[in-house]
Design an enzyme around this catalytic site. Sequence first.
Site, mmCIF file in Angstrom:
data_model
loop_
_atom_site.group_PDB
_atom_site.id
_atom_site.type_symbol
_atom_site.label_atom_id
_atom_site.label_comp_id
_atom_site.label_asym_id
_atom_site.label_seq_id
_atom_site.Cartn_x
_atom_site.Cartn_y
_atom_site.Cartn_z
ATOM 1 N N ASN A 9 -18.008 -7.567 23.006
ATOM 2 C CA ASN A 9 -19.236 -8.184 22.507
ATOM 3 C C ASN A 9 -19.784 -9.133 23.577
ATOM 4 O O ASN A 9 -19.128 -10.122 23.915
ATOM 5 C CB ASN A 9 -18.912 -8.932 21.205
ATOM 6 C CG ASN A 9 -20.154 -9.508 20.567
ATOM 7 O OD1 ASN A 9 -20.971 -10.102 21.251
ATOM 8 N ND2 ASN A 9 -20.290 -9.336 19.270
ATOM 9 N N HIS A 12 -22.614 -13.597 24.030
ATOM 10 C CA HIS A 12 -22.545 -14.931 24.635
ATOM 11 C C HIS A 12 -23.128 -14.967 26.045
ATOM 12 O O HIS A 12 -23.556 -16.020 26.516
ATOM 13 C CB HIS A 12 -21.098 -15.416 24.707
ATOM 14 C CG HIS A 12 -20.570 -15.891 23.383
ATOM 15 N ND1 HIS A 12 -21.359 -16.146 22.297
ATOM 16 C CD2 HIS A 12 -19.306 -16.170 22.976
ATOM 17 C CE1 HIS A 12 -20.621 -16.562 21.290
ATOM 18 N NE2 HIS A 12 -19.357 -16.576 21.679
ATOM 19 N N ARG A 20 -31.101 -21.517 29.295
ATOM 20 C CA ARG A 20 -31.906 -21.975 30.421
ATOM 21 C C ARG A 20 -33.256 -21.241 30.542
ATOM 22 O O ARG A 20 -34.260 -21.839 30.906
ATOM 23 C CB ARG A 20 -31.105 -21.797 31.720
ATOM 24 C CG ARG A 20 -31.853 -22.096 32.992
ATOM 25 C CD ARG A 20 -32.328 -23.543 33.058
ATOM 26 N NE ARG A 20 -31.223 -24.496 33.129
ATOM 27 C CZ ARG A 20 -30.734 -24.971 34.271
ATOM 28 N NH1 ARG A 20 -31.242 -24.597 35.412
ATOM 29 N NH2 ARG A 20 -29.743 -25.832 34.242
ATOM 30 N N HIS A 52 -25.341 -7.970 19.079
ATOM 31 C CA HIS A 52 -25.883 -8.337 17.769
ATOM 32 C C HIS A 52 -27.329 -8.775 17.968
ATOM 33 O O HIS A 52 -27.588 -9.785 18.623
ATOM 34 C CB HIS A 52 -25.036 -9.480 17.191
ATOM 35 C CG HIS A 52 -25.391 -9.862 15.793
ATOM 36 N ND1 HIS A 52 -24.628 -10.741 15.059
ATOM 37 C CD2 HIS A 52 -26.420 -9.503 14.974
ATOM 38 C CE1 HIS A 52 -25.163 -10.883 13.850
ATOM 39 N NE2 HIS A 52 -26.256 -10.159 13.784
ATOM 40 N N ARG A 54 -29.942 -10.492 16.396
ATOM 41 C CA ARG A 54 -30.120 -11.374 15.238
ATOM 42 C C ARG A 54 -31.589 -11.565 14.937
ATOM 43 O O ARG A 54 -32.437 -11.503 15.837
ATOM 44 C CB ARG A 54 -29.456 -12.735 15.504
ATOM 45 C CG ARG A 54 -27.947 -12.685 15.624
ATOM 46 C CD ARG A 54 -27.368 -14.081 15.737
ATOM 47 N NE ARG A 54 -27.505 -14.798 14.490
ATOM 48 C CZ ARG A 54 -26.489 -15.017 13.639
ATOM 49 N NH1 ARG A 54 -25.271 -14.624 13.931
ATOM 50 N NH2 ARG A 54 -26.700 -15.660 12.513
ATOM 51 N N ARG A 58 -31.425 -15.392 18.862
ATOM 52 C CA ARG A 58 -30.856 -16.530 19.598
ATOM 53 C C ARG A 58 -30.152 -16.102 20.877
ATOM 54 O O ARG A 58 -29.946 -16.902 21.762
ATOM 55 C CB ARG A 58 -29.911 -17.333 18.713
ATOM 56 C CG ARG A 58 -28.655 -16.602 18.341
ATOM 57 C CD ARG A 58 -27.688 -17.490 17.598
ATOM 58 N NE ARG A 58 -28.137 -17.791 16.249
ATOM 59 C CZ ARG A 58 -27.330 -18.241 15.288
ATOM 60 N NH1 ARG A 58 -26.059 -18.475 15.576
ATOM 61 N NH2 ARG A 58 -27.770 -18.462 14.084
ATOM 62 N N GLU A 79 -24.690 -4.572 16.110
ATOM 63 C CA GLU A 79 -24.467 -5.321 14.872
ATOM 64 C C GLU A 79 -25.823 -5.776 14.360
ATOM 65 O O GLU A 79 -26.672 -6.224 15.129
ATOM 66 C CB GLU A 79 -23.608 -6.555 15.148
ATOM 67 C CG GLU A 79 -22.205 -6.240 15.595
ATOM 68 C CD GLU A 79 -21.442 -7.511 15.963
ATOM 69 O OE1 GLU A 79 -22.020 -8.612 15.916
ATOM 70 O OE2 GLU A 79 -20.272 -7.387 16.323
ATOM 71 N N THR A 110 -21.129 -15.008 12.790
ATOM 72 C CA THR A 110 -21.062 -14.303 11.515
ATOM 73 C C THR A 110 -19.929 -14.889 10.666
ATOM 74 O O THR A 110 -18.769 -14.853 11.065
ATOM 75 C CB THR A 110 -20.807 -12.802 11.753
ATOM 76 O OG1 THR A 110 -21.662 -12.363 12.803
ATOM 77 C CG2 THR A 110 -21.076 -12.006 10.506
ATOM 78 N N GLU A 160 -15.215 -2.502 9.546
ATOM 79 C CA GLU A 160 -14.611 -3.440 10.494
ATOM 80 C C GLU A 160 -14.070 -4.589 9.661
ATOM 81 O O GLU A 160 -14.830 -5.316 9.008
ATOM 82 C CB GLU A 160 -15.650 -3.941 11.509
ATOM 83 C CG GLU A 160 -15.034 -4.909 12.516
ATOM 84 C CD GLU A 160 -15.999 -5.282 13.645
ATOM 85 O OE1 GLU A 160 -16.808 -4.431 14.056
ATOM 86 O OE2 GLU A 160 -15.933 -6.441 14.098
ATOM 87 N N HIS A 199 -13.318 -10.312 15.176
ATOM 88 C CA HIS A 199 -13.659 -11.726 15.001
ATOM 89 C C HIS A 199 -12.459 -12.608 15.289
ATOM 90 O O HIS A 199 -11.436 -12.511 14.630
ATOM 91 C CB HIS A 199 -14.211 -12.045 13.613
ATOM 92 C CG HIS A 199 -15.322 -13.054 13.671
ATOM 93 N ND1 HIS A 199 -15.092 -14.403 13.799
ATOM 94 C CD2 HIS A 199 -16.660 -12.887 13.679
ATOM 95 C CE1 HIS A 199 -16.257 -15.022 13.856
ATOM 96 N NE2 HIS A 199 -17.223 -14.129 13.789
HETATM 97 N N1 PXP Z 1 -17.335 -8.236 15.076
HETATM 98 C C1 PXP Z 1 -18.404 -8.753 14.431
HETATM 99 C C2 PXP Z 1 -18.991 -7.986 13.301
HETATM 100 C C3 PXP Z 1 -18.978 -9.976 14.843
HETATM 101 O O1 PXP Z 1 -20.041 -10.472 14.198
HETATM 102 C C4 PXP Z 1 -18.420 -10.643 15.957
HETATM 103 C C5 PXP Z 1 -19.025 -11.921 16.446
HETATM 104 O O2 PXP Z 1 -20.277 -11.690 16.941
HETATM 105 C C6 PXP Z 1 -17.315 -10.053 16.605
HETATM 106 C C7 PXP Z 1 -16.783 -8.872 16.124
HETATM 107 C C8 PXP Z 1 -16.682 -10.698 17.793
HETATM 108 O O3 PXP Z 1 -16.083 -11.890 17.395
HETATM 109 P P1 PXP Z 1 -15.545 -12.893 18.507
HETATM 110 O O4 PXP Z 1 -16.716 -13.305 19.321
HETATM 111 O O5 PXP Z 1 -14.946 -14.004 17.709
HETATM 112 O O6 PXP Z 1 -14.529 -12.154 19.314
#
Ligand code: PXP
Length: 257
Positions: A9, A12, A20, A52, A54, A58, A79, A110, A160, A199
């Site tokens: 994922n 970030h 920035r 994701h 959103r 963001r 996502e 999430t 998931e 997660h």
């Molecule tokens: N799976 C889902 C559905 C999520 O929403 C997230 C967070 O965006 C993740 C996995 C990844 O989680 P983490 O960033 O805590 O590894």
Amino acid sequence: MSRLQLGVNIDHVATLREVRYRDLRHLPNAEPDVLQACREAETGGADQITIHLRQDRRHIQDADVRRLRDALDTRINLEMGLTEEIIAIALEVRPYSVCLVPEHRQEVTTEGGLDVAGQESLVTATTRRCQAVGIKVSLFIDPDARQIAAAARTGAEMVELHTGSFANAHGPARAQEIEKLVAGAHAAHAAGLVVNAGHGITTRNLGELFAVPHLHELNIGHHLVCRALSIGLTAAVAEMRDLMNRYPSAPEPHEVA
Ligand code: PXP
């Protein structure tokens, strides 16, 4: 036997860019580059890129979704919350899979799984719309028998299982959370669902998740990006990939080709 799949994922990375360059994304000096991060994740052994989109945009932007779709060979898992605007984008972009998640504007990330049982007809209709254009559907749910039964009725291929409660549990509660995940994985597999998890997964807690059977794929973001600050993203992904190869019983998925 297929190896346990790793979805990286990279939200970030986009978060850092937005901090920035929110209004200056078009500039050549806008950084970091999300596509470059995906390439590093691929080099490290990612089987999938998870993003994701959103409602509040963001981190990942619409243009990111399209750019990654056009540029990457690795499959994309999108996502998304159950809003018409985002569903329409998914139907147009056609990622390999979507993962339906709950989404609240104020949340940091999430929180909690999708209430499939409480909105079964909407989830079923959305699942069918996605599948009609060839997108596989995963439902991000807590390891709860009622949610798993509802998920199976929607026709989604995958669930998931939310591992956040496990990751944040300490003391005796931790073993209980693992038990819930074990029971959830058994139930989902028995119901014909492919079992993914995600997660809060880290290199430190991954070994405990090896007690959970039938796992096909893990989606991991925060820890990998944190670790990348020290050793770089390619090495961080490779480190996780290496540990995941020790998962004892990666099964053939029911129907995910
Ligand atoms: N799976 C889902 C559905 C999520 O929403 C997230 C967070 O965006 C993740 C996995 C990844 O989680 P983490 O960033 O805590 O590894």
